[in-house]
Enzyme design. Structure first.
Site, PDB file in Angstrom:
ATOM      1  N   GLU A   1     -50.874 -38.901  33.531  1.00  0.00           N
ATOM      2  CA  GLU A   1     -49.813 -39.481  32.701  1.00  0.00           C
ATOM      3  C   GLU A   1     -50.268 -40.765  32.024  1.00  0.00           C
ATOM      4  OE1 GLU A   1     -46.429 -40.439  35.100  1.00  0.00           O
ATOM      5  OE2 GLU A   1     -45.584 -41.765  33.587  1.00  0.00           O
TER       6      GLU A   1
ATOM      7  N   TRP B   1     -49.965 -53.265  31.010  1.00  0.00           N
ATOM      8  CA  TRP B   1     -49.478 -53.090  32.389  1.00  0.00           C
ATOM      9  C   TRP B   1     -48.982 -51.691  32.605  1.00  0.00           C
ATOM     10  CZ3 TRP B   1     -44.689 -51.764  34.414  1.00  0.00           C
ATOM     11  CH2 TRP B   1     -44.681 -51.737  35.831  1.00  0.00           C
TER      12      TRP B   1
ATOM     13  N   TYR C   1     -50.335 -51.608  39.735  1.00  0.00           N
ATOM     14  CA  TYR C   1     -49.195 -50.753  39.472  1.00  0.00           C
ATOM     15  C   TYR C   1     -49.081 -49.591  40.461  1.00  0.00           C
ATOM     16  CZ  TYR C   1     -46.395 -47.042  37.655  1.00  0.00           C
ATOM     17  OH  TYR C   1     -45.451 -46.050  37.567  1.00  0.00           O
TER      18      TYR C   1
ATOM     19  N   GLU D   1     -39.512 -36.020  37.772  1.00  0.00           N
ATOM     20  CA  GLU D   1     -39.825 -37.180  38.620  1.00  0.00           C
ATOM     21  C   GLU D   1     -38.560 -37.603  39.363  1.00  0.00           C
ATOM     22  OE1 GLU D   1     -40.710 -40.698  36.362  1.00  0.00           O
ATOM     23  OE2 GLU D   1     -41.893 -41.577  37.977  1.00  0.00           O
TER      24      GLU D   1
ATOM     25  N   ASP E   1     -50.533 -41.447  37.412  1.00  0.00           N
ATOM     26  CA  ASP E   1     -50.071 -42.232  36.260  1.00  0.00           C
ATOM     27  C   ASP E   1     -51.111 -43.293  35.916  1.00  0.00           C
ATOM     28  OD1 ASP E   1     -48.661 -43.617  34.360  1.00  0.00           O
ATOM     29  OD2 ASP E   1     -46.834 -43.849  35.559  1.00  0.00           O
TER      30      ASP E   1
ATOM     31  N   ARG F   1     -42.547 -36.688  28.498  1.00  0.00           N
ATOM     32  CA  ARG F   1     -42.146 -37.603  29.572  1.00  0.00           C
ATOM     33  C   ARG F   1     -40.911 -38.428  29.236  1.00  0.00           C
ATOM     34  NH1 ARG F   1     -42.069 -38.527  34.255  1.00  0.00           N
ATOM     35  NH2 ARG F   1     -42.959 -40.579  34.501  1.00  0.00           N
TER      36      ARG F   1
ATOM     37  N   GLU G   1     -42.822 -41.831  28.226  1.00  0.00           N
ATOM     38  CA  GLU G   1     -41.704 -42.540  28.853  1.00  0.00           C
ATOM     39  C   GLU G   1     -41.250 -43.743  28.035  1.00  0.00           C
ATOM     40  OE1 GLU G   1     -43.524 -43.452  32.685  1.00  0.00           O
ATOM     41  OE2 GLU G   1     -43.606 -45.562  32.151  1.00  0.00           O
TER      42      GLU G   1
ATOM     43  N   HIS H   1     -50.751 -45.378  33.488  1.00  0.00           N
ATOM     44  CA  HIS H   1     -49.947 -46.529  33.015  1.00  0.00           C
ATOM     45  C   HIS H   1     -50.561 -47.274  31.839  1.00  0.00           C
ATOM     46  CE1 HIS H   1     -46.346 -49.030  34.106  1.00  0.00           C
ATOM     47  NE2 HIS H   1     -45.967 -47.803  34.406  1.00  0.00           N
TER      48      HIS H   1
ATOM     49  N   ARG I   1     -46.969 -37.602  43.354  1.00  0.00           N
ATOM     50  CA  ARG I   1     -47.770 -38.494  42.514  1.00  0.00           C
ATOM     51  C   ARG I   1     -48.579 -39.400  43.431  1.00  0.00           C
ATOM     52  NH1 ARG I   1     -45.794 -43.387  38.510  1.00  0.00           N
ATOM     53  NH2 ARG I   1     -45.973 -44.585  40.427  1.00  0.00           N
TER      54      ARG I   1
HETATM   55  C1  GCO Z   1     -43.052 -43.858  35.966  1.00  0.00           C
HETATM   56  C2  GCO Z   1     -43.085 -45.154  35.256  1.00  0.00           C
HETATM   57  C3  GCO Z   1     -42.302 -46.264  35.873  1.00  0.00           C
HETATM   58  C4  GCO Z   1     -42.252 -47.441  34.905  1.00  0.00           C
HETATM   59  C5  GCO Z   1     -40.923 -48.088  34.919  1.00  0.00           C
HETATM   60  C6  GCO Z   1     -40.800 -49.207  33.924  1.00  0.00           C
HETATM   61  O1  GCO Z   1     -43.936 -43.066  35.699  1.00  0.00           O
HETATM   62  O2  GCO Z   1     -42.136 -43.644  36.737  1.00  0.00           O
HETATM   63  O3  GCO Z   1     -44.365 -45.495  34.841  1.00  0.00           O
HETATM   64  O4  GCO Z   1     -42.768 -46.609  37.128  1.00  0.00           O
HETATM   65  O5  GCO Z   1     -43.233 -48.366  35.187  1.00  0.00           O
HETATM   66  O6  GCO Z   1     -39.969 -47.105  34.647  1.00  0.00           O
HETATM   67  O7  GCO Z   1     -39.482 -49.611  33.832  1.00  0.00           O
HETATM   68 MG    MG Z   2     -45.172 -43.604  34.148  1.00  0.00          MG
END
Ligand code: GCO
Ligand code: MG
Length: 412
Positions: A246, A412, A159, A349, A220, A293, A272, A222, A147
């Protein structure tokens, strides 16, 4: 096989973890992960006050019935706190069932569908030299899929950029190279989507040029883009052949992905922050995603994750289970067993836990030539050292949040 003890163990070796530990009258121990990053104690209260009293005296063999009882009898369905609590019970019961049978959980789920699970690691850098160094370092650690997250000119803290591009060398005291930080208040980061969109395609072009066409690359977003911004990014990244993009838009608005899909063939991964099968129902049926995810820990455990993956299989949608360090070694093992058993595994991951975490949780899994395997110990294959766990009391820690240049709070 009745449950006689149910303890909720809170420990913070390299970061906070919440673990449910069930013991049966014949002495079998089952572990389940209930860690909800930044909101851990809410799940502790849910378990201690409302779930543990219901478990004592129940039959540990009845996994599905217990799951349905906890889900339906609460009346208030879904939500991350509820589902993390139920997940820990589900995992602990699978662990016990495996130990009772003398088999690893993946055998109970149908046996191995492959030799190992391709894993991806998190490379990042403030600039290209740092990023390249981090990618090479991850390759040296054995990763065969990477990644890529990068700094953006003009933004100071964003991030996914580790303070160290070589996290494994950052030492045991680090907070598991994840964005959450110990402290009384969340850290503030900054964001500007236009700068990000201008910068990112060039980064992927440079990475492809340096590392060649073969290396699977992921990114990602995010949850930060609008649908049309995400569509534009997906299109701009097509020449660099991403394994996935992602969380390109915030996951609550699933219709956004229809817009993204109309414009790009870059594969999409999402989920996620989802916590039930229902969150994926429309996305799978309309084929708006390519990878699921979810994490077993935030999704009610192994049982419901199995169900969503079976549904996804009908649409050639594969797994990409969430595996940052806020998933404990127990939750991680749970999804390794499932990933090994299902036909439609995609990728896993894998961020590595710190040295102190590995002393608290003895893990049976292996990582060889870029592939994970849950191991062949009976059950989930993870042992919890309760005395060691007791040395590391809970510490307040929050995930950061974002503000735009004018002060507006952003995703975020
Ligand atoms: C990822 C996620 C994490 C999250 C975290 C929040 O793709 O692994 O985005 O980095 O930010 O799990 O608790
Ligand atoms: Mg993520």
């Amino acid at each position: 096989m009745k449950i006689v003890t149910a303890d909720v163990v809170v420990t913070s070796p390299n970061r906070n973890f919440v673990t449910l530990r069930l013991v049966t009258d014949d002495g079998l121990v089952g572990l389940g992960d209930a860690t909800l990053n930044g909101r851990e104690l809410s799940v502790v209260a849910y378990l201690r006050e409302h779930v543990v009293p219901l478990l004592i005296g129940t039959d540990a063999a009845r996994i599905e019935d217990t799951w349905q009882f906890l889900y339906r009898s609460a009346y208030w369905r879904r939500g991350p706190v509820t589902m993390a609590a139920i997940a820990s019970v589900d995992m602990a019961l699978w662990d016990i069932k495996g130990k009772a049978a003398g088999m690893p959980v993946y055998q109970l789920l149908g046996g191995a569908s492959r030799k190992g699970l391709m894993a991806y690691g998190h490379a990042s850098g403030a600039d290209l030299p740092e990023l390249f160094d981090s990618i090479r370092h991850h390759q040296e650690l054995g990763y065969r899929s990477i990644r890529v997250q990068t700094g953006v000119p003009g933004l100071t803290k964003i991030y996914g950029i580790a303070s160290q591009s070589r996290p494994a060398e950052a030492g045991a005291e680090r907070y598991d190279h994840e964005p959450a930080q110990r402290g009384a208040l969340p850290a503030e980061e900054d964001w500007d989507t236009r700068s990000y969109l201008r910068h990112l395609p060039g980064v992927f072009e440079a990475v492809r040029h340096e590392f060649g066409p073969d290396l699977p690359l992921l990114h990602d977003g995010h949850h930060r883009m609008t649908p049309v911004q995400a569509a534009r990014l997906g299109k701009a990244l097509e020449p660099y052949d991403l394994f996935w993009l992602e969380d390109c838009t915030p996951a609550e608005n699933q219709e956004a992905l229809r817009v993204v899909r109309q414009h790009t063939t870059t594969p999409l991964a999402i989920g996620e922050v989802f916590n039930t099968v229902w969150d994926f129902q429309g996305l799978i049926r309309e084929q708006l995603i390519d990878y699921v995810r979810a994490a077993s820990t935030h999704f009610g455990g192994i049982s419901p994750l199995r169900k969503v993956m079976d549904y996804a299989a009908q649409y050639q949608i594969r797994s990409g289970f969430h595996g940052p360090t806020d998933i404990s070694p127990v939750g991680f093992a749970a999804q390794l067993h499932l990933g090994l058993a299902i036909h439609n595994f995609g990728i896993q991951e894998y961020m590595q836990h710190g040295e102190r975490t590995n002393r608290v949780f003895d893990q049976g899994m292996t990582f060889v030539d870029g592939h994970l395997h849950p191991g062949d110990r009976p059950g989930l294959g993870v042992e919890l050292d309760v005395d060691e766990a007791g040395k590391f009391p809970y510490e307040t820690a929050y995930l950061p949040y974002n503000r735009l240049a004018d002060g507006t709070v952003h995703d975020w």
